[in-house]
Design an enzyme around this catalytic site. Structure first.
Site, PDB file in Angstrom:
ATOM      1  N   GLU A 104       0.825  -1.209   0.000  1.00 47.64           N
ATOM      2  CA  GLU A 104       0.000   0.000   0.000  1.00 47.64           C
ATOM      3  C   GLU A 104       0.857   1.256   0.000  1.00 47.64           C
ATOM      4  O   GLU A 104       0.592   2.204  -0.748  1.00 47.64           O
ATOM      5  CB  GLU A 104      -0.922  -0.016   1.223  1.00 47.64           C
ATOM      6  CG  GLU A 104      -1.683   1.273   1.467  1.00 47.64           C
ATOM      7  CD  GLU A 104      -2.664   1.618   0.360  1.00 47.64           C
ATOM      8  OE1 GLU A 104      -3.139   2.758   0.333  1.00 47.64           O
ATOM      9  OE2 GLU A 104      -2.960   0.748  -0.492  1.00 47.64           O
ATOM     10  N   HIS A 161       2.685   1.883  -3.273  1.00 45.02           N
ATOM     11  CA  HIS A 161       1.714   2.404  -4.241  1.00 45.02           C
ATOM     12  C   HIS A 161       1.498   3.898  -4.035  1.00 45.02           C
ATOM     13  O   HIS A 161       1.432   4.665  -5.006  1.00 45.02           O
ATOM     14  CB  HIS A 161       0.396   1.649  -4.090  1.00 45.02           C
ATOM     15  CG  HIS A 161      -0.697   2.149  -4.981  1.00 45.02           C
ATOM     16  ND1 HIS A 161      -0.589   2.180  -6.350  1.00 45.02           N
ATOM     17  CD2 HIS A 161      -1.926   2.654  -4.701  1.00 45.02           C
ATOM     18  CE1 HIS A 161      -1.687   2.669  -6.883  1.00 45.02           C
ATOM     19  NE2 HIS A 161      -2.515   2.975  -5.903  1.00 45.02           N
ATOM     20  N   HIS A 200     -11.736   5.218  -7.961  1.00 41.13           N
ATOM     21  CA  HIS A 200     -10.273   5.296  -7.941  1.00 41.13           C
ATOM     22  C   HIS A 200      -9.677   4.578  -9.150  1.00 41.13           C
ATOM     23  O   HIS A 200      -8.717   5.064  -9.762  1.00 41.13           O
ATOM     24  CB  HIS A 200      -9.766   4.674  -6.637  1.00 41.13           C
ATOM     25  CG  HIS A 200      -8.365   5.056  -6.283  1.00 41.13           C
ATOM     26  ND1 HIS A 200      -7.877   6.332  -6.415  1.00 41.13           N
ATOM     27  CD2 HIS A 200      -7.328   4.317  -5.800  1.00 41.13           C
ATOM     28  CE1 HIS A 200      -6.612   6.372  -6.026  1.00 41.13           C
ATOM     29  NE2 HIS A 200      -6.254   5.153  -5.659  1.00 41.13           N
ATOM     30  N   HIS A 251     -21.493  -7.759 -15.676  1.00 36.82           N
ATOM     31  CA  HIS A 251     -20.133  -7.631 -16.203  1.00 36.82           C
ATOM     32  C   HIS A 251     -19.935  -8.563 -17.403  1.00 36.82           C
ATOM     33  O   HIS A 251     -19.322  -8.183 -18.413  1.00 36.82           O
ATOM     34  CB  HIS A 251     -19.138  -7.957 -15.098  1.00 36.82           C
ATOM     35  CG  HIS A 251     -17.706  -7.746 -15.476  1.00 36.82           C
ATOM     36  ND1 HIS A 251     -17.265  -6.612 -16.109  1.00 36.82           N
ATOM     37  CD2 HIS A 251     -16.607  -8.540 -15.328  1.00 36.82           C
ATOM     38  CE1 HIS A 251     -15.954  -6.697 -16.320  1.00 36.82           C
ATOM     39  NE2 HIS A 251     -15.541  -7.865 -15.868  1.00 36.82           N
ATOM     40  N   HIS A 299      -5.528  -9.027 -16.066  1.00 34.34           N
ATOM     41  CA  HIS A 299      -6.822  -8.600 -16.599  1.00 34.34           C
ATOM     42  C   HIS A 299      -6.954  -7.076 -16.492  1.00 34.34           C
ATOM     43  O   HIS A 299      -7.469  -6.423 -17.413  1.00 34.34           O
ATOM     44  CB  HIS A 299      -7.934  -9.288 -15.822  1.00 34.34           C
ATOM     45  CG  HIS A 299      -9.273  -9.225 -16.483  1.00 34.34           C
ATOM     46  ND1 HIS A 299      -9.484  -9.539 -17.809  1.00 34.34           N
ATOM     47  CD2 HIS A 299     -10.498  -8.896 -15.996  1.00 34.34           C
ATOM     48  CE1 HIS A 299     -10.755  -9.404 -18.106  1.00 34.34           C
ATOM     49  NE2 HIS A 299     -11.398  -8.998 -17.038  1.00 34.34           N
TER      50      HIS A 299
END
Length: 395
Positions: free
Chosen positions: A81, A84, A192, A312, A370
């Site tokens: 985290e 990032h 986000h 989806h 993906h």
């Protein structure tokens, strides 16, 4: 400013723009890795991690900080985290540099951008000292200055695109903070993701425009409309993918097997063994839910998650067919076979990765790929949008 004469961009503007594109791709993919490895709440305070600019090296180093009462320290997650966050901060500085270079010849351009940036920077210590209202006001004022400048300026020198990108970066930082403070609220997590890919798209467009390598085609205007529609369709599918991930609905239809003999659901193309399973679309697509709820792991029931997964999948069919038709249309044009082939291959790879996510029970490396595939598709479409132009008229 004379609209007939394109101002000369800074000498290294295009190189910095491409560096920002590469860094944004890293931030987006690494952010997916953080989210999918359940490390999004591993640093419960912001922008520090248990009070540190980096992260604690051991549990006892975090025990004295108030954040340890919110969530126990996990060494193997906290570094993800915080790394990032540092990558995103570096990207913010790089986009700030690009913006300053783009507006350097605008009247008060540099002063406006620096002033807005200082307002946003001042919001961080205000938030850390508990002045939430002041922090929000400072960040909002900085955003307002940037947005007004983007509306006021033209894009002939890429000033509008650069300032708008900086404004998106600032809002991304707010979304990153809210992701933590609102405990992975799905609408924030999805926003986000979309914000990161919007930043990526804007930087790709700017980099190509600054590089100035147009593709001249007689029907470029019509093709650009097709590309814009493709970006819109892909954007909807990415949003649904983000909603699926944020609500932990990727395996709502079952997963982990190839045949019914393995005692698994026939999870693809069926869902829990059915072509049209019971699903609660109304509950599955409630965008805003209660404050203070910890959404890690998801809070929806099975029928709601099935609705998200099915939506989806259905949109994936629409997006894949449209993009394959676009690829076929491009393939028939001289000089466009390379881009057409790349687009078609990426669509097929992305569909395959989506199926493998289900059949292999969402392995981390496949799920991250993906997300990277979505960014690659956006790169191709935005590249075409930036480079496709009509032949120049000869006087």
């Amino acid at each position: 400013m004379n609209a007939l004469v394109r101002p000369t961009l800074a000498r290294h503007f295009h190189r910095i723009a491409w560096l920002a594109v590469a860094l944004t791709a890293c931030v987006v993919v690494f952010g997916a890795f953080v989210r999918l490895s359940d490390a999004g709440l591993s640093c419960p305070d912001w922008p520090t991690c248990y009070g540190r600019a980096t992260w604690p090296s051991a549990a006892q180093d975090a025990a004295a900080h108030a954040a340890s009462e919110i969530r126990p320290f996990e060494t193997h997650k906290a570094w993800r985290e915080q790394v990032h966050r540092h990558l995103a901060a570096t990207l913010g500085l790089l986009v700030l540099l690009l913006t300053l270079l783009a507006v350097r010849r605008r009247r008060f351009g540099v002063a406006l951008v620096i002033g807005a940036s200082l307002l946003v920077a001042a919001a961080i210590p205000a938030y850390m000292y508990g002045q939430i209202g002041l922090a929000f006001a400072l960040a909002g004022a900085g955003e307002a200055v940037l947005l007004l400048a983007a509306l006021r300026w033209s894009n002939i020198d890429l000033a509008r695109a650069a300032v708008l990108t900086l404004a998106v970066i600032v809002f991304q930082a707010l979304l990153g903070k809210w992701t933590v403070t609102m405990l992975l609220k799905p609408i924030i997590v999805m926003g986000h993701l979309l914000g990161g890919l919007t930043t990526f798209s804007l930087l790709v467009w700017m980099a190509w425009r600054a590089t100035n390598l147009p593709i001249r085609l007689a029907d470029a205007r019509v093709l650009r409309r097709w590309v814009v529609a493709g970006i819109a369709v892909l954007g909807v599918q990415i949003a649904l993918g983000g909603w699926t991930s944020a609500n932990y609905a990727a395996l709502a239809c079952g997963g982990g097997g190839w045949t019914t003999a393995e005692h698994h659901y026939l999870d693809f193309p069926r869902c829990v063994g059915l072509w049209w399973p019971p699903a609660d679309y109304r509950e599955g697509f409630v965008l805003w839910r209660g404050i203070g709820v910890d959404y890690e792991g998801g809070v929806l029931d099975g029928a709601s998650r099935i609705a998200i997964q099915m939506a989806h999948r259905m949109m994936a069919v629409v997006a894949a067919l449209y993009l394959l038709v676009l690829a076929f249309r491009l393939y028939r044009l001289p000089g466009m076979r390379g881009w057409a082939t790349l687009l078609g291959v990426l669509v097929l790879v992305q569909v395959s990765l989506g199926i493998l996510n289900v059949k292999l029970s969402l392995p981390l490396h496949v799920a991250v790929m993906h997300n990277a595939g979505a960014a690659a598709l956006l790169f191709v479409l935005v590249t075409l949008l930036a480079r496709l132009r009509e032949p120049e008229r000869v006087a």
